[in-house]
Design a protein around this motif. Structure first.
Motif, PDB file in Angstrom:
ATOM      1  N   THR A 159     102.749  77.848  18.093  1.00  0.00           N
ATOM      2  CA  THR A 159     104.034  78.098  17.446  1.00  0.00           C
ATOM      3  C   THR A 159     104.687  76.779  17.092  1.00  0.00           C
ATOM      4  O   THR A 159     104.467  75.768  17.766  1.00  0.00           O
ATOM      5  N   ASP A 160     105.503  76.810  16.032  1.00  0.00           N
ATOM      6  CA  ASP A 160     106.286  75.635  15.654  1.00  0.00           C
ATOM      7  C   ASP A 160     107.728  75.771  16.141  1.00  0.00           C
ATOM      8  O   ASP A 160     108.604  75.018  15.731  1.00  0.00           O
ATOM      9  N   GLY A 161     107.961  76.728  17.021  1.00  0.00           N
ATOM     10  CA  GLY A 161     109.301  76.965  17.545  1.00  0.00           C
ATOM     11  C   GLY A 161     110.043  78.055  16.802  1.00  0.00           C
ATOM     12  O   GLY A 161     110.994  78.631  17.334  1.00  0.00           O
ATOM     13  N   ARG A 162     109.610  78.363  15.587  1.00  0.00           N
ATOM     14  CA  ARG A 162     110.261  79.383  14.776  1.00  0.00           C
ATOM     15  C   ARG A 162     109.316  80.553  14.470  1.00  0.00           C
ATOM     16  O   ARG A 162     109.731  81.696  14.498  1.00  0.00           O
ATOM     17  N   SER A 163     108.072  80.238  14.181  1.00  0.00           N
ATOM     18  CA  SER A 163     107.089  81.268  13.845  1.00  0.00           C
ATOM     19  C   SER A 163     105.905  81.206  14.788  1.00  0.00           C
ATOM     20  O   SER A 163     105.576  80.137  15.321  1.00  0.00           O
ATOM     21  N   VAL A 164     105.268  82.354  14.989  1.00  0.00           N
ATOM     22  CA  VAL A 164     103.992  82.384  15.707  1.00  0.00           C
ATOM     23  C   VAL A 164     102.914  82.046  14.689  1.00  0.00           C
ATOM     24  O   VAL A 164     102.616  82.848  13.798  1.00  0.00           O
ATOM     25  N   LEU A 165     102.365  80.844  14.787  1.00  0.00           N
ATOM     26  CA  LEU A 165     101.360  80.437  13.809  1.00  0.00           C
ATOM     27  C   LEU A 165     100.084  81.238  13.976  1.00  0.00           C
ATOM     28  O   LEU A 165      99.496  81.707  13.005  1.00  0.00           O
ATOM     29  N   GLU A 166      99.654  81.384  15.239  1.00  0.00           N
ATOM     30  CA  GLU A 166      98.475  82.206  15.522  1.00  0.00           C
ATOM     31  C   GLU A 166      98.466  82.577  16.995  1.00  0.00           C
ATOM     32  O   GLU A 166      98.655  81.731  17.861  1.00  0.00           O
ATOM     33  N   SER A 167      98.273  83.848  17.284  1.00  0.00           N
ATOM     34  CA  SER A 167      98.095  84.328  18.649  1.00  0.00           C
ATOM     35  C   SER A 167      96.972  85.346  18.648  1.00  0.00           C
ATOM     36  O   SER A 167      97.158  86.479  18.187  1.00  0.00           O
ATOM     37  N   VAL A 168      95.815  84.933  19.149  1.00  0.00           N
ATOM     38  CA  VAL A 168      94.668  85.838  19.197  1.00  0.00           C
ATOM     39  C   VAL A 168      94.971  87.007  20.119  1.00  0.00           C
ATOM     40  O   VAL A 168      94.662  88.163  19.814  1.00  0.00           O
ATOM     41  N   GLN A 169      95.604  86.712  21.282  1.00  0.00           N
ATOM     42  CA  GLN A 169      95.878  87.762  22.256  1.00  0.00           C
ATOM     43  C   GLN A 169      96.835  88.819  21.710  1.00  0.00           C
ATOM     44  O   GLN A 169      96.685  90.012  21.966  1.00  0.00           O
ATOM     45  N   LEU A 170      97.851  88.387  20.955  1.00  0.00           N
ATOM     46  CA  LEU A 170      98.832  89.319  20.412  1.00  0.00           C
ATOM     47  C   LEU A 170      98.465  89.817  19.023  1.00  0.00           C
ATOM     48  O   LEU A 170      99.146  90.690  18.472  1.00  0.00           O
ATOM     49  N   ARG A 171      97.432  89.224  18.426  1.00  0.00           N
ATOM     50  CA  ARG A 171      96.995  89.579  17.072  1.00  0.00           C
ATOM     51  C   ARG A 171      98.114  89.331  16.065  1.00  0.00           C
ATOM     52  O   ARG A 171      98.364  90.137  15.161  1.00  0.00           O
ATOM     53  N   TRP A 172      98.769  88.201  16.235  1.00  0.00           N
ATOM     54  CA  TRP A 172      99.842  87.784  15.327  1.00  0.00           C
ATOM     55  C   TRP A 172      99.417  86.525  14.597  1.00  0.00           C
ATOM     56  O   TRP A 172      98.785  85.637  15.174  1.00  0.00           O
ATOM     57  N   GLN A 173      99.750  86.423  13.355  1.00  0.00           N
ATOM     58  CA  GLN A 173      99.511  85.216  12.577  1.00  0.00           C
ATOM     59  C   GLN A 173     100.644  85.048  11.569  1.00  0.00           C
ATOM     60  O   GLN A 173     100.962  85.979  10.823  1.00  0.00           O
ATOM     61  N   ASP A 174     101.241  83.851  11.593  1.00  0.00           N
ATOM     62  CA  ASP A 174     102.363  83.530  10.699  1.00  0.00           C
ATOM     63  C   ASP A 174     103.466  84.599  10.780  1.00  0.00           C
ATOM     64  O   ASP A 174     103.943  85.124   9.751  1.00  0.00           O
ATOM     65  N   VAL A 175     103.879  84.899  11.997  1.00  0.00           N
ATOM     66  CA  VAL A 175     104.941  85.884  12.238  1.00  0.00           C
ATOM     67  C   VAL A 175     106.256  85.140  12.468  1.00  0.00           C
ATOM     68  O   VAL A 175     106.384  84.390  13.438  1.00  0.00           O
ATOM     69  N   PRO A 176     107.266  85.314  11.613  1.00  0.00           N
ATOM     70  CA  PRO A 176     108.557  84.630  11.766  1.00  0.00           C
ATOM     71  C   PRO A 176     109.398  85.293  12.860  1.00  0.00           C
ATOM     72  O   PRO A 176     110.463  85.865  12.596  1.00  0.00           O
ATOM     73  N   LEU A 177     108.938  85.199  14.087  1.00  0.00           N
ATOM     74  CA  LEU A 177     109.542  85.951  15.186  1.00  0.00           C
ATOM     75  C   LEU A 177     110.958  85.497  15.506  1.00  0.00           C
ATOM     76  O   LEU A 177     111.827  86.326  15.801  1.00  0.00           O
ATOM     77  N   ALA A 178     111.217  84.187  15.477  1.00  0.00           N
ATOM     78  CA  ALA A 178     112.564  83.698  15.802  1.00  0.00           C
ATOM     79  C   ALA A 178     113.590  84.262  14.822  1.00  0.00           C
ATOM     80  O   ALA A 178     114.654  84.735  15.224  1.00  0.00           O
ATOM     81  N   GLU A 179     113.269  84.227  13.552  1.00  0.00           N
ATOM     82  CA  GLU A 179     114.182  84.759  12.534  1.00  0.00           C
ATOM     83  C   GLU A 179     114.420  86.243  12.748  1.00  0.00           C
ATOM     84  O   GLU A 179     115.544  86.735  12.613  1.00  0.00           O
ATOM     85  N   ARG A 180     113.357  86.969  13.094  1.00  0.00           N
ATOM     86  CA  ARG A 180     113.483  88.405  13.318  1.00  0.00           C
ATOM     87  C   ARG A 180     114.420  88.714  14.481  1.00  0.00           C
ATOM     88  O   ARG A 180     115.289  89.583  14.396  1.00  0.00           O
ATOM     89  N   LEU A 181     114.261  87.975  15.584  1.00  0.00           N
ATOM     90  CA  LEU A 181     115.083  88.228  16.763  1.00  0.00           C
ATOM     91  C   LEU A 181     116.524  87.769  16.544  1.00  0.00           C
ATOM     92  O   LEU A 181     117.458  88.365  17.096  1.00  0.00           O
ATOM     93  N   GLU A 182     116.718  86.728  15.740  1.00  0.00           N
ATOM     94  CA  GLU A 182     118.079  86.261  15.462  1.00  0.00           C
ATOM     95  C   GLU A 182     118.882  87.270  14.655  1.00  0.00           C
ATOM     96  O   GLU A 182     120.119  87.221  14.636  1.00  0.00           O
ATOM     97  N   GLN A 183     118.201  88.195  13.984  1.00  0.00           N
ATOM     98  CA  GLN A 183     118.900  89.263  13.284  1.00  0.00           C
ATOM     99  C   GLN A 183     119.392  90.339  14.251  1.00  0.00           C
ATOM    100  O   GLN A 183     120.223  91.173  13.901  1.00  0.00           O
ATOM    101  N   ILE A 184     118.871  90.280  15.495  1.00  0.00           N
ATOM    102  CA  ILE A 184     119.249  91.264  16.514  1.00  0.00           C
ATOM    103  C   ILE A 184     120.278  90.692  17.473  1.00  0.00           C
ATOM    104  O   ILE A 184     121.231  91.375  17.861  1.00  0.00           O
ATOM    105  N   VAL A 185     120.096  89.433  17.849  1.00  0.00           N
ATOM    106  CA  VAL A 185     120.954  88.807  18.853  1.00  0.00           C
ATOM    107  C   VAL A 185     121.696  87.629  18.228  1.00  0.00           C
ATOM    108  O   VAL A 185     121.115  86.848  17.478  1.00  0.00           O
ATOM    109  N   ASP A 186     122.964  87.497  18.537  1.00  0.00           N
ATOM    110  CA  ASP A 186     123.791  86.431  17.962  1.00  0.00           C
ATOM    111  C   ASP A 186     123.636  85.161  18.787  1.00  0.00           C
ATOM    112  O   ASP A 186     124.558  84.723  19.476  1.00  0.00           O
ATOM    113  N   ALA A 187     122.449  84.572  18.728  1.00  0.00           N
ATOM    114  CA  ALA A 187     122.153  83.341  19.468  1.00  0.00           C
ATOM    115  C   ALA A 187     120.901  82.713  18.868  1.00  0.00           C
ATOM    116  O   ALA A 187     120.046  83.423  18.315  1.00  0.00           O
ATOM    117  N   PRO A 188     120.764  81.396  18.952  1.00  0.00           N
ATOM    118  CA  PRO A 188     119.551  80.752  18.446  1.00  0.00           C
ATOM    119  C   PRO A 188     118.339  81.112  19.280  1.00  0.00           C
ATOM    120  O   PRO A 188     118.430  81.264  20.503  1.00  0.00           O
TER     121      PRO A 188
END
Length: 393
Positions: A159-188
Motif C-alpha cells: 500500500t502507498d497509504g491511500r490505496s491497496v496496491l496489491e493484496s493476494v490474500q484479500l484479492r484486492w488490487q489498486d483499491v482506493p480503500l482510504a478514500e472509500r472509508l473517508e466517505q464513511i468516517v469524518d477522519a483521515p
C-alpha cells in the motif's frame, strides 16, 4: 472539532511562516507531554524547547483547548511555586484501528494515552467483505461521532497509504480503500501493511531506537520490514520487505512454492511449510502449539536454515542492530530461535554476529497501525510504557 485538521496533519514546516513555526512548536510541546505524561510541566517544555515561558504557556493552552492535553497534579516543589503537571487527555479523541484479515477484521478504539478503550470483531466471506467492513466502520463512526481523530487500517499486501496496491490474500488490487472509508468516517484514513505495522510497534517499544532494525514476520507467508532510528524505511515503490519469494534453497531440497517457483523462502520458512497444511493464520496460539508438538522437527530445522540464509544476506548489507522475528513464529519455541542464531553465525573475519530475537509479546495487535495513524495526524509518538499498557478486560 475545535482542532482544525489541516493544522495538525500538515507536517510541511519548510515554509518560514508564523503558522508553520507555530505548528512545529505545538508538535514539539505535545511530544514532550507524550514522552513524560504526568510529570511534564509548562516550565519543562520551555526549558526543553528554548521557548519563552509565555510561549510555552500559550502552546499548552491551545493543546488543552483542543483536548489533547489535560492538567494533572502539582509537581514537587523546587523552592518556588509548585508547577502543574501535564498529561495526555485520554477522555475524548480516539484512533480507530481496523486490522483486516481474509475472513475477519479486528476493530479497536485506542485512546490518546495508548490504551484500547474497546475491541470488536467482524467476520465475513470474501463476497461480503466490503459491505460488512463498511457497515462496521459506519457503526463506529455513528457511535463515536466527533471523537475519531484518525483511522489506521492494517492489512496484508502493499500500500502507498491511500490505496491497496496489491493484496493476494484479500484479492484486492489498486483499491482506493482510504478514500472509500473517508466517505464513511469524518477522519483521515491511513493504510499500513501488516508487517510494517508490526515493525512500527516493535520499534516503539525501544526507548531510544537507533540504526537499522530488521523485522521478519513468519505466518502464512513471509514478509519483512526495516526501520531506521525507529521510523519505517518503506522504499520508493512501497514494496520494501517483499522477501517471501526470494530463492534461498537450491537443488533437490528446493520445494515448489505457491508462486510457481521453487526454493522460495516462503516455501521453506512460512509456518505452513514447517507445520503442514493444517496451519492457518486464523488459528489461536493453543492450536498452533499443538501443530508444533506434532510437527516434523527436521522440517522446522530446514525452515530455520532457509530463514538464516536470508537474514545473513540482508544483515550483511544493512548491518542492523538486531533482527526481530514476529507473527505466530514465537510458538516454534527456543529451539527454532537457537537454530536460526547458529545458522547466522559468520566464521569470516571482519563480520559480527547480529542479535536475533522474537518480537515483544506485550505489543497489542492494534499498536502499530495506531502509532502510524497518530504520527501521521499529530506528528508524535507514544512512549514504550504507553505501548506496553495492557488493554482493559
Amino acid at each position: 472539532m475545535a482542532l482544525e485538521r489541516e493544522r495538525m496533519i500538515n507536517t510541511d514546516d519548510g515554509l518560514d511562516t508564523q503558522a508553520s513555526v507555530r505548528r512545529a512548536n505545538l508538535r514539539r510541546a505535545l511530544q514532550l507531554v507524550f514522552r513524560n505524561p504526568g510529570t511534564q510541566t509548562r516550565a519543562g517544555i520551555a526549558r526543553s524547547t528554548g521557548l519563552t515561558a509565555a510561549t510555552a504557556s500559550s502552546l499548552v493552552a491551545e493543546l488543552i483547548d483542543t483536548r489533547l492535553v489535560v492538567e494533572g497534579e502539582q509537581a514537587a516543589s523546587t523552592g518556588g511555586k509548585r508547577a502543574t503537571t501535564l498529561s495526555i487527555d485520554a477522555s475524548h479523541h480516539l484512533i480507530l484501528v481496523l486490522v483486516i484479515q481474509p475472513l475477519h477484521a479486528d476493530i479497536a478504539l485506542v485512546a490518546l494515552d495508548g490504551s484500547e478503550v474497546e475491541t470488536r470483531e467482524v467476520s465475513y466471506s470474501p463476497a461480503e467483505r466490503d459491505r460488512l467492513l463498511d457497515e462496521a466502520v459506519a457503526e463506529v463512526a455513528a457511535e463515536f461521532r466527533g471523537r475519531l481523530l484518525a483511522v489506521g487500517v492494517q492489512l496484508p499486501g502493499t500500500t502507498d497509504g491511500r490505496s491497496v496496491l496489491e493484496s493476494v490474500q484479500l484479492r484486492w488490487q489498486d483499491v482506493p480503500l482510504a478514500e472509500r472509508l473517508e466517505q464513511i468516517v469524518d477522519a483521515p484514513v491511513l493504510l499500513v501493511n501488516d508487517v510494517d505495522a508490526e515493525a512500527i510497534a516493535e520499534a516503539g517499544m525501544d526507548e531510544s531506537p537507533s540504526g537499522y532494525r530488521l523485522f521478519i514476520h513468519l505466518g502464512g507467508g513471509v514478509g519483512a520490514a526495516v526501520t531506521l532510528d525507529g521510523e519505517l524505511a518503506p522504499g520508493p515503490r512501497d514494496r520494501a520487505g517483499e522477501i517471501g519469494h526470494v530463492q534461498v534453497v537450491f537443488g533437490e531440497a528446493a520445494r515448489a512454492c505457491r508462486c510457481g517457483q521453487r526454493g522460495c523462502l516462503e516455501s521453506a520458512a512460512a509456518m505452513g511449510a514447517m507445520l503442514g497444511e493444517e496451519f492457518s493464520d486464523a488459528l489461536d496460539p493453543a492450536a498452533i502449539a499443538e501443530l508444533v508438538a506434532r510437527a516434523d522437527q527436521a522440517q522446522i530445522d530446514e525452515g530455520a536454515r532457509a530463514l538464516a540464509r536470508a537474514i545473513k544476506l540482508i544483515a550483511a548489507l544493512l548491518d542492523p542492530t538486531e533482527v526481530v522475528i514476529g507473527g505466530p513464529a514465537a510458538q516454534l519455541g527456543p529451539r527454532f530461535l537457537e537454530r536460526v542464531r547458529r545458522e547466522t553465525e559468520y566464521p569470516a573475519r571482519g563480520t559480527a554476529q547480529v542479535p536475533v530475537r522474537y518480537a515483544d509479546p506485550r505489543v497489542s495487535l492494534s499498536a502499530g497501525a495506531a502509532q502510524a495513524a497518530l504520527t501521521a495526524t499529530l506528528g508524535v509518538r507514544w512512549n514504550p510504557q504507553q505501548l506496553r499498557a495492557a488493554p482493559p478486560s
